[in-house]
Design a protein around this motif. Structure first.
Motif, PDB file in Angstrom:
ATOM      1  N   VAL A  39     -12.558  65.869 -40.060  1.00 49.32           N
ATOM      2  CA  VAL A  39     -12.563  65.248 -38.741  1.00 49.32           C
ATOM      3  C   VAL A  39     -13.306  64.155 -39.066  1.00 49.32           C
ATOM      4  O   VAL A  39     -14.698  64.145 -39.605  1.00 49.32           O
ATOM      5  N   SER A  40     -13.019  62.772 -38.463  1.00 48.78           N
ATOM      6  CA  SER A  40     -13.755  61.599 -38.376  1.00 48.78           C
ATOM      7  C   SER A  40     -13.497  61.179 -36.950  1.00 48.78           C
ATOM      8  O   SER A  40     -12.372  61.358 -36.261  1.00 48.78           O
ATOM      9  N   ALA A  41     -14.633  60.622 -36.452  1.00 49.06           N
ATOM     10  CA  ALA A  41     -14.536  60.079 -35.140  1.00 49.06           C
ATOM     11  C   ALA A  41     -15.001  58.730 -34.749  1.00 49.06           C
ATOM     12  O   ALA A  41     -15.864  58.120 -35.787  1.00 49.06           O
ATOM     13  N   PHE A  42     -14.252  57.894 -34.141  1.00 47.99           N
ATOM     14  CA  PHE A  42     -14.558  56.536 -33.891  1.00 47.99           C
ATOM     15  C   PHE A  42     -14.805  56.182 -32.260  1.00 47.99           C
ATOM     16  O   PHE A  42     -13.986  56.393 -31.490  1.00 47.99           O
ATOM     17  N   GLY A  43     -15.939  55.773 -31.994  1.00 44.92           N
ATOM     18  CA  GLY A  43     -16.145  55.411 -30.591  1.00 44.92           C
ATOM     19  C   GLY A  43     -16.603  56.497 -29.473  1.00 44.92           C
ATOM     20  O   GLY A  43     -16.516  56.657 -28.307  1.00 44.92           O
ATOM     21  N   ALA A  59      -8.711  64.819 -47.862  1.00 44.63           N
ATOM     22  CA  ALA A  59     -10.281  64.619 -47.785  1.00 44.63           C
ATOM     23  C   ALA A  59     -10.819  63.220 -48.308  1.00 44.63           C
ATOM     24  O   ALA A  59     -12.055  62.799 -47.898  1.00 44.63           O
ATOM     25  N   GLY A  60     -10.014  62.483 -49.147  1.00 40.77           N
ATOM     26  CA  GLY A  60     -10.456  61.615 -49.842  1.00 40.77           C
ATOM     27  C   GLY A  60     -10.641  60.482 -49.176  1.00 40.77           C
ATOM     28  O   GLY A  60     -11.611  59.592 -49.033  1.00 40.77           O
ATOM     29  N   ALA A  61      -9.861  60.016 -48.035  1.00 44.36           N
ATOM     30  CA  ALA A  61     -10.360  58.982 -47.006  1.00 44.36           C
ATOM     31  C   ALA A  61     -11.427  59.211 -46.274  1.00 44.36           C
ATOM     32  O   ALA A  61     -12.374  58.135 -45.867  1.00 44.36           O
ATOM     33  N   SER A 115     -19.162  46.602 -34.599  1.00 42.70           N
ATOM     34  CA  SER A 115     -17.890  47.389 -33.670  1.00 42.70           C
ATOM     35  C   SER A 115     -18.191  48.127 -32.339  1.00 42.70           C
ATOM     36  O   SER A 115     -19.255  48.685 -32.355  1.00 42.70           O
ATOM     37  N   ALA A 116     -17.469  47.996 -31.352  1.00 43.42           N
ATOM     38  CA  ALA A 116     -17.589  48.755 -30.134  1.00 43.42           C
ATOM     39  C   ALA A 116     -17.159  50.331 -30.441  1.00 43.42           C
ATOM     40  O   ALA A 116     -17.238  51.180 -29.525  1.00 43.42           O
ATOM     41  N   MET A 117     -16.618  50.683 -31.552  1.00 45.15           N
ATOM     42  CA  MET A 117     -16.163  51.875 -31.823  1.00 45.15           C
ATOM     43  C   MET A 117     -16.783  52.330 -33.191  1.00 45.15           C
ATOM     44  O   MET A 117     -16.517  52.475 -34.110  1.00 45.15           O
ATOM     45  N   PRO A 118     -18.080  52.759 -32.954  1.00 42.75           N
ATOM     46  CA  PRO A 118     -18.848  53.307 -33.846  1.00 42.75           C
ATOM     47  C   PRO A 118     -18.432  54.344 -34.621  1.00 42.75           C
ATOM     48  O   PRO A 118     -17.821  55.346 -33.685  1.00 42.75           O
ATOM     49  N   ALA A 119     -18.553  54.643 -35.835  1.00 41.22           N
ATOM     50  CA  ALA A 119     -18.165  55.601 -36.590  1.00 41.22           C
ATOM     51  C   ALA A 119     -19.242  56.855 -36.851  1.00 41.22           C
ATOM     52  O   ALA A 119     -20.248  56.483 -37.257  1.00 41.22           O
ATOM     53  N   ARG A 120     -18.576  57.984 -36.345  1.00 41.20           N
ATOM     54  CA  ARG A 120     -19.599  59.186 -36.754  1.00 41.20           C
ATOM     55  C   ARG A 120     -19.456  59.558 -38.098  1.00 41.20           C
ATOM     56  O   ARG A 120     -18.313  59.424 -38.660  1.00 41.20           O
ATOM     57  N   ALA A 121     -20.708  60.248 -38.775  1.00 46.07           N
ATOM     58  CA  ALA A 121     -20.472  60.551 -40.144  1.00 46.07           C
ATOM     59  C   ALA A 121     -19.229  61.678 -40.171  1.00 46.07           C
ATOM     60  O   ALA A 121     -19.059  62.722 -39.494  1.00 46.07           O
ATOM     61  N   PRO A 122     -18.164  61.503 -41.098  1.00 43.96           N
ATOM     62  CA  PRO A 122     -17.132  62.555 -41.203  1.00 43.96           C
ATOM     63  C   PRO A 122     -17.513  63.815 -41.565  1.00 43.96           C
ATOM     64  O   PRO A 122     -18.465  63.893 -42.206  1.00 43.96           O
ATOM     65  N   ARG A 123     -16.909  65.007 -40.928  1.00 40.70           N
ATOM     66  CA  ARG A 123     -17.180  66.462 -41.571  1.00 40.70           C
ATOM     67  C   ARG A 123     -16.006  66.686 -42.282  1.00 40.70           C
ATOM     68  O   ARG A 123     -14.948  66.714 -41.952  1.00 40.70           O
ATOM     69  N   LEU A 164     -14.716  56.918 -46.109  1.00 42.08           N
ATOM     70  CA  LEU A 164     -15.202  56.506 -44.858  1.00 42.08           C
ATOM     71  C   LEU A 164     -16.933  56.841 -44.770  1.00 42.08           C
ATOM     72  O   LEU A 164     -17.716  56.528 -44.382  1.00 42.08           O
ATOM     73  N   ARG A 165     -17.201  58.060 -45.255  1.00 36.99           N
ATOM     74  CA  ARG A 165     -18.621  58.614 -45.556  1.00 36.99           C
ATOM     75  C   ARG A 165     -19.526  57.885 -46.258  1.00 36.99           C
ATOM     76  O   ARG A 165     -20.426  57.269 -45.685  1.00 36.99           O
ATOM     77  N   LEU A 166     -18.729  57.333 -47.184  1.00 38.71           N
ATOM     78  CA  LEU A 166     -19.726  56.332 -48.232  1.00 38.71           C
ATOM     79  C   LEU A 166     -19.902  55.124 -47.600  1.00 38.71           C
ATOM     80  O   LEU A 166     -21.087  54.666 -47.705  1.00 38.71           O
ATOM     81  N   LEU A 167     -18.966  54.735 -47.053  1.00 36.75           N
ATOM     82  CA  LEU A 167     -19.111  53.301 -46.457  1.00 36.75           C
ATOM     83  C   LEU A 167     -19.844  53.260 -45.131  1.00 36.75           C
ATOM     84  O   LEU A 167     -20.677  52.386 -44.980  1.00 36.75           O
TER      85      LEU A 167
END
Length: 246
Positions: A241-245, A108-110, A158-166, A114-117
Motif C-alpha cells: 500500500v502506498s498513499a498520496f495526499g 512490490a518493486g515499485a 507537492s500538495a500530495m505528500p507521499a506516506r511511507a509505503p507498507r 518509492l520508499r527509497l525515493l
C-alpha cells in the motif's frame, strides 16, 4: 512544501521496439538466454518478436525539468538485457540524475522504489514499466502483461505528500482492509488480485488485471486528488500500500 507526487503520466506502446525486428539482435539474445537457461533445463528460449525496450519506453516519459534521482522498477525482463537501462536513462534525463533499477520483487518493486525515493526527499522520477513478451519458461508461475506499458511518477514538492509505503510479506488479499486503515476522502486504487475485497471508500478504482506491474500506477495517473494504491502479488505473497495526499 511536503515531498510527494507531483504528477503521474502513463502510456501504452502498441508497436514493438525497433530492436524486436533486428535479426542480429534476436540471434544474440537467443544465444544469451540459451546460455542462462541451459543449467536449469528449462528448454530453449522463444523469440522476442513483438517485445519492447524499457529504455525506449521510459525515454518517452522523461520530464523537461531536472531531477536528482531516477529509478526504474520492472518485473518482466527487458528485450535489451545487455543495456544498463537506468544508466542510459540518466544520460538522457535533464539533471543527469543518479539512477538505478529495482527488480525481482514482483509488484512490490515499485513500492520499494518509492520508499527509497521518499527517504531521499529530492526531485525524482520513478518509472514503472512492463513489456508483454517473456521469451522463456521461467519454471515458476508468471503473469505476463497483455500490453507494453510505462508509467512515470514525477516526485518532489507537492500538495500530495507521499506516506511511507507498507509492504507485508505472507499476507492474504483480505488483509488489505486492515492495511489501508481509515480511508476518508481518498480514491483507493486496487490491483487485479484485490478485486472483490470489501474496501470501504468514497471511490474505488480497479486496475486493469491484464497489467500486473503497471496496472495500479496507470490507474493512479487518471485519478485527481488524494489516493491510496494497493496491490497484491500472489506468487510472492506481498501486499503493498502506498498513499498520496492522505
Amino acid at each position: 512544501m511536503p515531498w510527494g507526487l507531483h504528477r503521474a503520466v502513463a502510456r501504452r506502446f502498441p508497436e514493438p521496439a525497433r530492436r524486436a525486428a533486428d535479426p542480429a539482435h534476436a540471434a544474440r539474445l537467443a544465444t544469451y538466454l540459451g546460455d542462462l537457461l541451459e543449467p536449469y533445463e528449462l528448454g530453449a528460449p522463444r523469440g522476442m518478436a513483438g517485445g519492447h525496450s524499457y529504455g525506449e519506453m521510459a525515454a518517452a516519459l522523461l520530464p523537461d525539468e531536472p531531477v536528482d534521482t531516477l529509478v526504474l522498477a520492472y518485473d518482466i525482463p527487458d528485450i535489451e538485457p545487455g543495456r544498463a537501462t537506468a544508466t542510459y536513462l540518466s544520460h538522457l534525463c535533464p539533471g543527469g540524475p543518479t539512477a538505478f533499477a529495482v527488480s525481482d520483487q514482483g509488484r512490490a518493486g515499485a513500492h520499494t522504489a518509492l520508499r527509497l525515493l521518499r527517504d531521499l526527499a529530492a526531485p525524482a522520477l520513478l518509472v514503472v514499466a512492463e513489456q508483454s513478451v517473456l521469451p522463456y519458461d521461467p519454471g515458476v508461475p508468471a503473469e505476463v502483461p497483455a500490453a507494453h506499458c510505462a508509467v512515470a511518477l514525477h516526485l518532489g514538492p507537492s500538495a500530495m505528500p507521499a506516506r511511507a509505503p507498507r509492504i507485508v510479506r505472507g499476507a492474504e488479499p483480505h488483509d488489505v482492509v486492515e492495511l489501508l486503515g481509515e480511508v476518508d476522502g481518498a480514491t483507493v486504487v486496487l490491483g487485479g488480485h484485490l478485486a472483490g475485497v470489501g474496501v470501504k471508500a468514497d471511490r474505488v478504482v480497479l486496475a486493469d488485471p491484464a497489467q500486473p506491474m503497471t496496472g495500479v500506477w496507470e490507474a493512479l495517473a487518471a485519478v485527481d486528488g488524494p489516493a491510496m494504491v494497493a496491490d497484491f502479488d500472489p506468487a510472492l505473497g506481498y501486499l503493498c500500500v502506498s498513499a498520496f495526499g492522505c
